[in-house]
Design a protein around this motif. Structure first.
Motif, mmCIF file in Angstrom:
data_model
loop_
_atom_site.group_PDB
_atom_site.id
_atom_site.type_symbol
_atom_site.label_atom_id
_atom_site.label_comp_id
_atom_site.label_asym_id
_atom_site.label_seq_id
_atom_site.Cartn_x
_atom_site.Cartn_y
_atom_site.Cartn_z
ATOM 1 N N ASP A 162 70.704 16.258 21.547
ATOM 2 C CA ASP A 162 71.553 15.091 21.285
ATOM 3 C C ASP A 162 72.646 14.979 22.344
ATOM 4 O O ASP A 162 73.713 14.413 22.092
ATOM 5 N N HIS A 220 75.554 17.770 12.056
ATOM 6 C CA HIS A 220 76.149 16.767 12.938
ATOM 7 C C HIS A 220 77.159 15.907 12.181
ATOM 8 O O HIS A 220 78.136 15.443 12.758
ATOM 9 N N LYS A 296 81.884 13.685 21.658
ATOM 10 C CA LYS A 296 81.207 12.471 22.111
ATOM 11 C C LYS A 296 82.192 11.576 22.846
ATOM 12 O O LYS A 296 83.179 11.116 22.271
ATOM 13 N N THR A 299 81.000 5.564 24.375
ATOM 14 C CA THR A 299 79.883 4.952 25.102
ATOM 15 C C THR A 299 80.274 3.592 25.677
ATOM 16 O O THR A 299 79.492 2.983 26.399
ATOM 17 N N SER A 311 78.133 15.102 27.338
ATOM 18 C CA SER A 311 78.732 14.397 26.210
ATOM 19 C C SER A 311 77.827 14.626 25.009
ATOM 20 O O SER A 311 76.591 14.582 25.138
ATOM 21 N N HIS A 312 78.423 14.861 23.859
ATOM 22 C CA HIS A 312 77.694 15.338 22.690
ATOM 23 C C HIS A 312 77.498 14.230 21.655
ATOM 24 O O HIS A 312 78.282 13.292 21.561
ATOM 25 N N GLY A 313 76.423 14.355 20.879
ATOM 26 C CA GLY A 313 76.248 13.550 19.683
ATOM 27 C C GLY A 313 75.695 12.168 19.884
ATOM 28 O O GLY A 313 75.960 11.269 19.077
ATOM 29 N N LEU A 314 74.895 11.969 20.937
ATOM 30 C CA LEU A 314 74.298 10.656 21.162
ATOM 31 C C LEU A 314 72.920 10.592 20.533
ATOM 32 O O LEU A 314 72.081 11.482 20.742
#
Length: 366
Positions: A162, A220, A296, A299, A311-314
């Motif tokens: 992710d 998450h 994150k 965006t 970058s995290h959590g996409l």
């Protein structure tokens, strides 16, 4: 230890170990990893083979994306985005990328994994059950695979499915002479003096148990929960460590960390374990670069994504969207004022300031 028979293409191939979070469970990692014998179901052993077009051969940057068996859409999104980008031809690195999976007892899903591997040639599958509490096994299996099949690697980036990874910025960062010469590097988003939660009455205890039931998706949603029962860790703080969302280790460190892990009791938080506990035993100090992020980034700011490394959590839709925007030839970032990410140079954890009361009642920080 719980073991189940794991099938591959309709046949039983091996026993897939599964660590259970229990006071009676063995924490001898060698039992689960089996350091001597081959445990991989899909080895992808030629992933690091020499590239005949490179003369002389370039040092290898290996990116291992830890992924769950069922996260097919996440892997597809990565292949279509940051995994598809060829780094600048002037980079001194030959970049190789693969997904690391555990096993599943679902024959249909296992056959899907085999088909995916045959189609893309970028799957490594190790012989343990793919579950949240086995994330430490997955990371140590990564070390074992690299030690066995890619011993010549210069750097390894461990990340998750992710994550956005800016491969170009990463290779530029690692190409710096003071970085490229490092043989003892563990670098990422550094955590200092994190205290484990040991109170069984804490709400975080309940969340951790729920996470063990419903899996990574819930993780998450709830964020980082650092609960640790006293029988697993009795220290006041964890060793300093870097976030498991994305960290780089020097190739020469891989066998050292793997051998060290065989002598450090297994711990369920993989980043604390690998880059903290095992690294500490090997006298390696993890370091920070603020180009690595465990959060994150917005965006809505594609120019920022051109600058950072992680970058995290996409989710897959967000990843494809931001990838399209940062590669828009009309995107002009020259006049955009980017938020300060921080000093990309290494920095170490410092001792926490402590409030003291001097004679006469004067207070101050030391």
């Amino acid at each position: 230890m719980v073991t189940v028979l794991a099938g591959s293409a309709g046949s039983i191939v091996n026993l897939a170990p599964n660590f259970t979070w229990n006071v009676n469970s063995s924490r001898d990692l060698a039992i689960y990893v089996d350091p001597v014998n081959t445990t991989a179901v899909i080895t992808n052993e030629y992933l690091c083979a020499s590239n005949p077009t490179d003369d002389p051969p370039k040092p290898i940057l290996l990116i291992i994306v830890c992924s769950a068996v069922g996260n097919i859409k996440a892997r597809e999104a990565i292949r279509e985005t940051w995994m598809s980008l060829e780094p600048n031809k002037t980079t001194p690195f030959d970049v190789r990328i693969a997904f690391l999976l555990g096993q599943t007892v679902n024959d249909t899903r296992q056959n899907d994994v085999l088909m995916e591997s045959n189609l893309y040639g970028d799957i490594i599958q190790e012989g343990f059950i793919d579950a949240y509490l086995n994330l430490t096994l997955k990371s140590v299996m990564m070390l074992k695979w690299v030690k066995t099949y890619c011993p010549q690697v210069t750097f390894v980036l461990k990340t998750d499915d992710d994550m956005f990874i800016n491969v170009r910025t990463l290779t530029e960062y690692l190409s710096q002479s003071h970085v490229q010469q490092r043989k003892d590097l563990i670098v990422g988003s550094l955590f200092c003096r994190v205290s484990p939660i040991k109170d069984a009455g804490s709400k975080w205890y309940e969340l951790r148990n729920l996470m063990a039931i419903v899996g990574q998706k819930y993780f998450h949603l709830t964020g980082y929960v650092l609960y640790s029962p006293h029988f697993m860790y009795n220290g006041k703080v964890y060793p300093d460590y870097v976030s498991g969302t994305g960290y780089v280790i020097s190739g020469p460190l891989v066998p050292i960390l793997f051998e060290g892990a065989l002598h450090v009791p297994l711990f369920h938080l993989e980043d604390v374990y690998t880059t903290g506990m095992v690294a500490k035993q090997a006298n390696i100090i993890p370091e920070n670069s603020n180009l690595f992020s465990f959060v994150k980034h917005p965006t809505s700011n594609p120019c920022l994504y051109r600058k950072i490394i992680t970058s995290h959590g996409l989710n897959p839709i967000e990843l494809k969207s931001i990838w399209e925007r940062i590669n828009d030839p009309h995107l002009d970032c020259t006049s955009v004022r980017l938020p300060k990410i921080g000093d990309p140079k290494f920095k170490k954890c410092h001792k926490a300031a402590r409030l003291t009361v001097h004679r006469g009642g004067r207070r101050g920080w030391v």
